[in-house]
Design an enzyme around this catalytic site. Sequence first.
Site, PDB file in Angstrom:
ATOM      1  N   ASP A 101       9.557  -2.841  -4.290  1.00 28.35           N
ATOM      2  CA  ASP A 101       9.195  -3.629  -3.034  1.00 28.35           C
ATOM      3  C   ASP A 101      10.736  -2.136  -2.890  1.00 28.35           C
ATOM      4  O   ASP A 101       9.890  -2.326  -1.166  1.00 28.35           O
ATOM      5  CB  ASP A 101       9.873  -4.941  -3.371  1.00 28.35           C
ATOM      6  CG  ASP A 101       8.345  -5.310  -3.906  1.00 28.35           C
ATOM      7  OD1 ASP A 101       7.411  -5.108  -3.833  1.00 28.35           O
ATOM      8  OD2 ASP A 101       8.283  -6.914  -3.201  1.00 28.35           O
ATOM      9  N   TRP A 134      -3.210   6.614  -4.872  1.00 32.81           N
ATOM     10  CA  TRP A 134      -3.684   8.429  -5.831  1.00 32.81           C
ATOM     11  C   TRP A 134      -4.755   8.514  -6.658  1.00 32.81           C
ATOM     12  O   TRP A 134      -5.710   9.165  -7.237  1.00 32.81           O
ATOM     13  CB  TRP A 134      -2.982   8.101  -7.823  1.00 32.81           C
ATOM     14  CG  TRP A 134      -3.015   6.757  -8.291  1.00 32.81           C
ATOM     15  CD1 TRP A 134      -3.738   6.991  -9.339  1.00 32.81           C
ATOM     16  CD2 TRP A 134      -2.543   5.542  -7.839  1.00 32.81           C
ATOM     17  NE1 TRP A 134      -4.253   5.551  -9.757  1.00 32.81           N
ATOM     18  CE2 TRP A 134      -3.193   4.630  -9.403  1.00 32.81           C
ATOM     19  CE3 TRP A 134      -1.739   4.812  -7.221  1.00 32.81           C
ATOM     20  CZ2 TRP A 134      -2.780   3.088  -9.471  1.00 32.81           C
ATOM     21  CZ3 TRP A 134      -1.625   3.672  -7.157  1.00 32.81           C
ATOM     22  CH2 TRP A 134      -1.870   2.955  -8.406  1.00 32.81           C
ATOM     23  N   HIS A 162       0.662  -4.792   0.351  1.00 27.75           N
ATOM     24  CA  HIS A 162      -0.445  -3.633  -0.740  1.00 27.75           C
ATOM     25  C   HIS A 162      -1.688  -4.361  -0.789  1.00 27.75           C
ATOM     26  O   HIS A 162      -2.814  -4.026  -0.532  1.00 27.75           O
ATOM     27  CB  HIS A 162       0.641  -3.291  -1.702  1.00 27.75           C
ATOM     28  CG  HIS A 162      -0.607  -2.993  -3.026  1.00 27.75           C
ATOM     29  ND1 HIS A 162      -0.799  -1.519  -3.379  1.00 27.75           N
ATOM     30  CD2 HIS A 162      -1.544  -3.583  -3.820  1.00 27.75           C
ATOM     31  CE1 HIS A 162      -1.197  -1.374  -4.598  1.00 27.75           C
ATOM     32  NE2 HIS A 162      -1.587  -2.216  -4.242  1.00 27.75           N
ATOM     33  N   GLU A 163      -2.065  -5.497  -1.488  1.00 26.34           N
ATOM     34  CA  GLU A 163      -3.022  -6.102  -1.486  1.00 26.34           C
ATOM     35  C   GLU A 163      -3.880  -6.637   0.069  1.00 26.34           C
ATOM     36  O   GLU A 163      -4.893  -6.442   0.196  1.00 26.34           O
ATOM     37  CB  GLU A 163      -3.203  -7.137  -2.002  1.00 26.34           C
ATOM     38  CG  GLU A 163      -2.103  -7.857  -3.095  1.00 26.34           C
ATOM     39  CD  GLU A 163      -3.015  -6.838  -4.534  1.00 26.34           C
ATOM     40  OE1 GLU A 163      -4.580  -6.451  -4.698  1.00 26.34           O
ATOM     41  OE2 GLU A 163      -2.925  -6.508  -5.754  1.00 26.34           O
TER      42      GLU A 163
END
Length: 711
Positions: free
Chosen positions: A296, A243, A231-232
């Site tokens: 996850d 979103w 994600h990072e």
Amino acid sequence: MRKLFLILFTLSAVSTLQAQRKCGTSEVLQQMAAEKPAMAASIQAYNNRLLRGQVQQMLKAKTEALPRVVTIPVVVHIVLDNPASVTDAQVQSQIAALNLDYTASNTDISKVPDVWKPIIGNMNINFCLAQRTPDGEPTSGIVRVASSRTFDITNGAPDVKYDDTGGSNAWDSRKYLNIWVTRLSSGYLGVAAPTGSGFQPEQEGVVIAYNAFGTIGNISSTYNKGRTVTHEVGHYFGLKHIWGDDNGDCSDDDGITDTPLQGASSFGCFTFPKTDRCSPAAPGIMFMNYMDYSDDACMNLFTAGQVTRMRYVLENINPSLMTSDGCTPPVVYPDNAALTQLSAPVGKLCDPNIAPVVTLRNKGANALTRVNINYQLNGGAVHTYTWTGNLAPLTSTSVTLPSSNIPIGNYNIKAYTQLPNGQPDGDPANDTAAARFNYDAEVALPLMEGFENDSFPPPGWAIRNPDRSFTWERIRDVGSNSSASALIRNLGYNTNFQQDDLLSPVLDPQGHDSAFLFFDVAAAVYTDPATTGNIWDTLQIHVSSDCMNTTEMVYQKWGPNLITHKTAIQTEFVPSSSEWRRDSVDLTAAVRKGKFQIAFRNISNSENNIYIDNIRIVTRDVNEDLRKQGVLVNPNPSGGIVWVTFYQVPEDLQRVAIYNAAGQLITSQPPTAINRANRMTFNLVNEPNGVYFVKLIYRNRANTIKLMKVR
């Protein structure tokens, strides 16, 4: 400095890890844009570039079935009380998870709903733990630093990224992806500093909570598939949250056409399809996307549109990652002596005697016991020193070379090694270190400097700019009744508390007792000057008698006390002719120490510009009676205000008192009341005329001086 936004959601780290994912990236970018105009402009330009770049990348993709495979070297900085608690195996498990997720080969890719399987994106990126350091030495790609700190995400958790704030210095972000694994405050799992978005290059990378890193080890069962790093790293390569961080009002999205509009983040796991107010009909929202907040186990894809953006960032904003040799192990030669630094002499010198200092590093496989170290000034005669000792492989030592005297001038100095252990050097490319320095003539007072000449800094002056970013510069057509001045652009300076010095030549008072500095200043602020508790840009003046090794601050102003433009201004401040002020500083205490320098020091906190002009340093001799007697009481007779002035303040002085003729104590003051001019002031305006006695009380003696008071 702009006011830092309060970080919300201060739940405990443990309960948060079990409850919901928290990423600080969008929060940090919004905060920094609000605080710093330059950062806001950088982020906006970055976002605009990404939108244009996606279109270019999509056109390019039509000629490629898949983007070419790239391997990116990673350095993992583990910054914890016990950095060994994150094992090599745990680090390797995280690299393996990244490789699966960024090549769409993760085992759970089959769980992607059928409607979205055609748009699964393959980034075609592999990651490796670095095999060589930026200096070309072997490495495991893992750096362990013991630190008891818990790091705040504000401004991207910068403290974890520097050795001197309890963290670990980044490796060259043009050649390595830096990942810091540490303890984060307020329950955050991670925060990214996206490459090319406006962060300092050494801050780019991702910071991950230690218990959300890897797939094995002491990690949360909710975040045990390495998807926090996935994600990072997505943020690092330019992706937004799916979103759009629009607070759920459906007004914005992530800028990717093939991700559905989504109202807010998703926490936990869901059954497909899941709809919300922004995507009220099936297939609904893409809660399984890596850029959502799902657990996850319920994340499993990037889309083709997301890959298009990430590949654009990689190929156009930080393309040197693709050509880095960080994944290639270096060749280690038996005998290889390197000079990694020439730390002295550099910059402005005050002494003609130089003794070069170099850092010798053994990059060979054999212990280094002997090597010749040479140096030259301006390509002249070679000075040779034979070092002997026992330096283990991949260790360093500081070596001071033979001294020499130099005349006034500017110099290039080069030092280099030869014949390590009496053998040819395996890699001559790292043998040499170089620097520049200057030794200037001393300047007799008076000194005048108005920055009218094009050269900057002026001859004999120097600049200290530790971060090699914004610093003092000359600006034309802006001055105090002049055509130029010196300026530092704090409005655009993104790093707080940085110090930049404009240094004078060595000044010789030539036996005069006292000196005074006069200069014109103009300044403004970004924040309302009435704001309380703000941290402002600061202008200081320091005096040194030992070539700036130690200094004494003689002037300091900031905020409302410094500014000449009385209201906040959010654009770059350029002073009008009426927005200059003349300030003065008594340098007498420094002059009595002999030759000296002054430094105009700017401490930036992202407010607005500061200008200085028309610097004038002049000498003034003290009263001859004061020089002979050591202390004077004047005026005498006095109309009410009385000064007790010392040529030098006695170390054993305990108090100065004034008595009337009847022996009654009128007033007294301790030595701390003596100002920088070595003067103590008494007010006898309301006392009757007559005879008074000024008594100087020392540790083992006293001195009394008669004083007359008249109207």
